[in-house]
Motif scaffolding. Structure first.
Motif, PDB file in Angstrom:
ATOM      1  N   HIS A   1      66.955 -21.049 -91.322  1.00  0.00           N
ATOM      2  CA  HIS A   1      66.717 -19.698 -90.805  1.00  0.00           C
ATOM      3  C   HIS A   1      66.456 -19.703 -89.303  1.00  0.00           C
ATOM      4  O   HIS A   1      66.784 -18.752 -88.602  1.00  0.00           O
ATOM      5  N   SER A   2      65.830 -20.775 -88.814  1.00  0.00           N
ATOM      6  CA  SER A   2      65.435 -20.801 -87.411  1.00  0.00           C
ATOM      7  C   SER A   2      65.233 -22.231 -86.947  1.00  0.00           C
ATOM      8  O   SER A   2      64.832 -23.104 -87.732  1.00  0.00           O
ATOM      9  N   MET A   3      65.517 -22.472 -85.677  1.00  0.00           N
ATOM     10  CA  MET A   3      65.169 -23.744 -85.040  1.00  0.00           C
ATOM     11  C   MET A   3      64.353 -23.464 -83.787  1.00  0.00           C
ATOM     12  O   MET A   3      64.448 -24.163 -82.777  1.00  0.00           O
ATOM     13  N   ALA A   4      63.504 -22.439 -83.894  1.00  0.00           N
ATOM     14  CA  ALA A   4      62.642 -22.084 -82.765  1.00  0.00           C
ATOM     15  C   ALA A   4      61.673 -23.210 -82.448  1.00  0.00           C
ATOM     16  O   ALA A   4      61.314 -23.421 -81.286  1.00  0.00           O
ATOM     17  N   HIS A   5      61.218 -23.913 -83.476  1.00  0.00           N
ATOM     18  CA  HIS A   5      60.335 -25.064 -83.296  1.00  0.00           C
ATOM     19  C   HIS A   5      61.048 -26.302 -83.821  1.00  0.00           C
ATOM     20  O   HIS A   5      61.489 -26.329 -84.968  1.00  0.00           O
ATOM     21  N   LEU A   6      61.128 -27.327 -82.995  1.00  0.00           N
ATOM     22  CA  LEU A   6      61.782 -28.565 -83.409  1.00  0.00           C
ATOM     23  C   LEU A   6      60.790 -29.586 -83.954  1.00  0.00           C
ATOM     24  O   LEU A   6      61.198 -30.617 -84.486  1.00  0.00           O
ATOM     25  N   ASN A   7      59.506 -29.293 -83.789  1.00  0.00           N
ATOM     26  CA  ASN A   7      58.485 -30.184 -84.322  1.00  0.00           C
ATOM     27  C   ASN A   7      57.354 -29.345 -84.894  1.00  0.00           C
ATOM     28  O   ASN A   7      57.362 -28.110 -84.808  1.00  0.00           O
ATOM     29  N   LEU A   8      56.373 -30.023 -85.470  1.00  0.00           N
ATOM     30  CA  LEU A   8      55.226 -29.349 -86.050  1.00  0.00           C
ATOM     31  C   LEU A   8      54.129 -29.184 -85.008  1.00  0.00           C
ATOM     32  O   LEU A   8      54.073 -29.935 -84.028  1.00  0.00           O
ATOM     33  N   PRO A   9      53.232 -28.228 -85.205  1.00  0.00           N
ATOM     34  CA  PRO A   9      52.145 -28.057 -84.235  1.00  0.00           C
ATOM     35  C   PRO A   9      51.074 -29.118 -84.399  1.00  0.00           C
ATOM     36  O   PRO A   9      50.809 -29.593 -85.508  1.00  0.00           O
ATOM     37  N   ILE A  10      50.461 -29.508 -83.298  1.00  0.00           N
ATOM     38  CA  ILE A  10      49.276 -30.356 -83.371  1.00  0.00           C
ATOM     39  C   ILE A  10      48.175 -29.535 -84.034  1.00  0.00           C
ATOM     40  O   ILE A  10      47.906 -28.403 -83.615  1.00  0.00           O
ATOM     41  N   PRO A  11      47.520 -30.034 -85.080  1.00  0.00           N
ATOM     42  CA  PRO A  11      46.496 -29.253 -85.770  1.00  0.00           C
ATOM     43  C   PRO A  11      45.359 -28.823 -84.842  1.00  0.00           C
ATOM     44  O   PRO A  11      44.974 -29.561 -83.927  1.00  0.00           O
TER      45      PRO A  11
ATOM     46  N   LYS B   1      39.805 -33.132 -75.845  1.00  0.00           N
ATOM     47  CA  LYS B   1      40.152 -32.224 -74.750  1.00  0.00           C
ATOM     48  C   LYS B   1      41.382 -32.677 -73.969  1.00  0.00           C
ATOM     49  O   LYS B   1      41.954 -31.878 -73.214  1.00  0.00           O
ATOM     50  N   LEU B   2      41.779 -33.921 -74.108  1.00  0.00           N
ATOM     51  CA  LEU B   2      42.957 -34.412 -73.395  1.00  0.00           C
ATOM     52  C   LEU B   2      44.244 -34.251 -74.200  1.00  0.00           C
ATOM     53  O   LEU B   2      45.330 -34.507 -73.683  1.00  0.00           O
ATOM     54  N   LEU B   3      44.121 -33.836 -75.443  1.00  0.00           N
ATOM     55  CA  LEU B   3      45.293 -33.681 -76.304  1.00  0.00           C
ATOM     56  C   LEU B   3      45.932 -32.315 -76.081  1.00  0.00           C
ATOM     57  O   LEU B   3      45.277 -31.281 -76.227  1.00  0.00           O
ATOM     58  N   GLU B   4      47.209 -32.296 -75.716  1.00  0.00           N
ATOM     59  CA  GLU B   4      47.927 -31.050 -75.447  1.00  0.00           C
ATOM     60  C   GLU B   4      48.763 -30.629 -76.650  1.00  0.00           C
ATOM     61  O   GLU B   4      49.330 -31.456 -77.351  1.00  0.00           O
ATOM     62  N   GLN B   5      48.855 -29.305 -76.844  1.00  0.00           N
ATOM     63  CA  GLN B   5      49.688 -28.739 -77.889  1.00  0.00           C
ATOM     64  C   GLN B   5      51.161 -28.837 -77.490  1.00  0.00           C
ATOM     65  O   GLN B   5      51.504 -28.914 -76.311  1.00  0.00           O
ATOM     66  N   ASN B   6      52.030 -28.869 -78.490  1.00  0.00           N
ATOM     67  CA  ASN B   6      53.469 -28.831 -78.212  1.00  0.00           C
ATOM     68  C   ASN B   6      53.831 -27.500 -77.540  1.00  0.00           C
ATOM     69  O   ASN B   6      53.307 -26.459 -77.901  1.00  0.00           O
ATOM     70  N   PRO B   7      54.724 -27.542 -76.554  1.00  0.00           N
ATOM     71  CA  PRO B   7      55.010 -26.353 -75.739  1.00  0.00           C
ATOM     72  C   PRO B   7      55.394 -25.106 -76.521  1.00  0.00           C
ATOM     73  O   PRO B   7      54.954 -24.008 -76.184  1.00  0.00           O
ATOM     74  N   SER B   8      56.178 -25.249 -77.577  1.00  0.00           N
ATOM     75  CA  SER B   8      56.634 -24.052 -78.286  1.00  0.00           C
ATOM     76  C   SER B   8      55.537 -23.397 -79.106  1.00  0.00           C
ATOM     77  O   SER B   8      55.715 -22.298 -79.632  1.00  0.00           O
ATOM     78  N   TYR B   9      54.368 -24.049 -79.180  1.00  0.00           N
ATOM     79  CA  TYR B   9      53.243 -23.491 -79.933  1.00  0.00           C
ATOM     80  C   TYR B   9      52.114 -23.050 -79.033  1.00  0.00           C
ATOM     81  O   TYR B   9      51.037 -22.722 -79.536  1.00  0.00           O
ATOM     82  N   THR B  10      52.293 -23.027 -77.734  1.00  0.00           N
ATOM     83  CA  THR B  10      51.187 -22.761 -76.840  1.00  0.00           C
ATOM     84  C   THR B  10      50.562 -21.395 -77.053  1.00  0.00           C
ATOM     85  O   THR B  10      49.379 -21.193 -76.792  1.00  0.00           O
ATOM     86  N   LEU B  11      51.331 -20.421 -77.545  1.00  0.00           N
ATOM     87  CA  LEU B  11      50.799 -19.084 -77.764  1.00  0.00           C
ATOM     88  C   LEU B  11      50.399 -18.861 -79.212  1.00  0.00           C
ATOM     89  O   LEU B  11      50.028 -17.749 -79.598  1.00  0.00           O
ATOM     90  N   ASN B  12      50.521 -19.896 -80.038  1.00  0.00           N
ATOM     91  CA  ASN B  12      50.244 -19.766 -81.465  1.00  0.00           C
ATOM     92  C   ASN B  12      48.749 -19.622 -81.721  1.00  0.00           C
ATOM     93  O   ASN B  12      47.976 -20.376 -81.188  1.00  0.00           O
TER      94      ASN B  12
END
Length: 466
Positions: free
Chosen positions: A437-447, A455-466
């Protein structure tokens, strides 16, 4: 095979595995992973700690993501796994517990592997021969590398070697939660994985047991990694060497596709499949079966008909059955709750190595070699002897993808990572093809809980607004 001895050591390993870890994923305590200096005192305690690593693959935390990923790839229709609707739409929430459990248990594997490695490299336990010590180290390094691969492809940008979004790497046991750590680059992750696989070459020779890591398993994973790295000549060479070693060691492709699954973990085609024996142990296979009862995805049928307009590919017609009683996925038909053979997970098997070689050769424009690697699988599926020769060079890569999808569907969700790689390498639009249905996200979000604890762990870019 010393099955009885293995059962006891695996049961002992249960006490070594992580409980349901709460809070930050880095908060892995020595009580869970046995990092005390006196844990390994003799050969038996070393074996117990190793088998504690194997135990992780039989935990619900490792398995709970599987039905959801099969929904993402179009294999299954629905599931009662948390957030399954979001997987269908490729819009997974960062609070998803199935994702958190998967993330946590993979880091637990790495942590316990590191504990074992550090202790064995610094001492020689009483009664443990140099040969067996080396083998145990090889198995531990494999588990570390395998977990790193699983984490990188699920949570990192594994398809882009220039990306900064790899995963957090650990080469020492995590003993407390006091030090924050950031993600390594994808290139650094692959360098670490290949280094660990080099050390894993100490693993024992294949001895007819798919539930124990061996040299063939190590080489098969290396072939997969080299394919991810776009090192096609090396991937093809490694895949062929793995096939040759496997066939020379008594392994073989099953003559009938469903024979792989009717034998549980005993099939000679399996490279990695957790050991299960009721009532001592059960594997969490019912969720996949339950999800199948809710319906099969449309992608399976679509791909089967694209390969064969009659839709008679047995990997579809025999595996995905609909009856008046409901839907049956023939890959998980053994008993989960009775004496006798039980279901297992098909994490790696020999057919994948043939497909790795086929794709690597095709991408390296060695089309004849690619067809030769694909042919054993199309022959088994009942295609005409000359079928592979009818595939045009320009169509060969997508044909290999389709055959791999049918061959490995509902097993280790490698089909999703193939979609990601093909979309990035070739621009293949799997949404337009009707596969997802979609390939908006190519990976899973960091929990979220992992982020809140580091605090040094960054979220995947496509989930930054999640």
């Amino acid at each position: 095979m010393q099955i009885k001895h293995l059962i006891y050591t695996l049961l002992a390993g249960v006490s070594f595995s992580a409980c349901n870890l709460l809070g930050p994923v880095d908060d892995i305590h020595p009580d869970y992973v046995l990092t005390d200096d006196n844990v390994i005192t003799d050969a038996n305690s070393a074996e117990y700690l190793l088998n504690g690593i194997y135990q992780y693959y039989r935990q619900r935390e490792f398995a709970s993501l599987r039905p959801a990923m099969f929904i993402l790839t179009g294999t299954l229709l629905n599931s009662d796994v948390e957030g399954s609707t979001n997987f269908a739409n490729n819009d997974v929430r960062i609070e998803n517990n199935a994702v958190l459990n998967y993330y946590t248990v993979l880091y637990s594997i790495i942590n316990q592997a590191n504990s074992l490695i550090v202790q064995l490299e610094n001492k020689r336990p009483q009664g443990l021969s140099d040969t067996r010590k080396s083998e145990i180290l090889g198995e531990a390094y494999f588990h570390k590398a395998f977990a790193e691969v699983m984490l990188l492809r699920a949570f990192g940008e594994f398809w882009d070697q220039k990306s900064e979004y790899g995963i957090i790497l650990y080469n020492e046991p995590v003993r407390d939660n006091s030090e924050a750590k950031g993600r390594s680059t994808v290139a650094e992750c692959y360098s670490q994985i290949l280094s660990d696989l080099k050390q894993a070459e100490q693993a024992p020779a294949y001895a007819g047991m798919a539930y124990k890591v061996n040299k063939i398993t190590v080489n098969a994973l290396k072939a997969r990694v080299l394919l991810y790295l776009n090192r096609y000549a090396e991937a093809a060479q490694t895949a062929q060497a793995t096939i040759d070693e496997a066939l020379g060691s008594g392994m073989a492709l099953e003559s009938n596709y469903l024979n792989i699954f009717s034998q549980g973990f005993s099939s000679h085609e399996l490279l990695m499949a957790p050991y299960v024996s009721y009532p001592q142990e059960q594997i969490y296979g019912s969720k996949v079966t339950d999800a199948a009862m809710r319906g099969f995805g449309t992608t399976i049928k679509l791909i089967a008909e694209e390969l064969d307009p009659t839709g008679n590919d047995p990997r579809y017609t025999q595996t995905y059955l609909s009856t008046e009683a409901g839907n049956l996925l023939q890959k998980y038909v053994l008993n989960d709750a009775a004496t006798g053979d039980n279901n297992t997970y098909y994490l790696m098997r020999l057919a994948e190595v043939y497909l790795i070689k086929a794709e690597a050769e095709a991408r390296n424009r060695q089309y004849a070699a690619a067809r030769m690697a694909l042919k054993p699988l199309t022959d088994r599926a009942g295609y005409a002897a000359g079928y592979v020769d009818t595939i045009a060079d320009n169509d060969l890569l997508l044909a290999i993808f389709r055959h791999k999808y049918l061959e490995l569907s509902a097993e280790n969700y490698e089909e999703w990572y193939d979609m990601v790689r093909y979309s990035q390498l070739d621009g293949t639009d799997f949404v337009s093809l009707g596969y997802v249905h979609s390939m908006a996200h190519l990976n899973l979000p960091i929990p979220r809980s992992a982020l809140s604890g580091n605090k040094l762990l960054e979220q995947n870019p496509s989930y930054t607004l999640n």
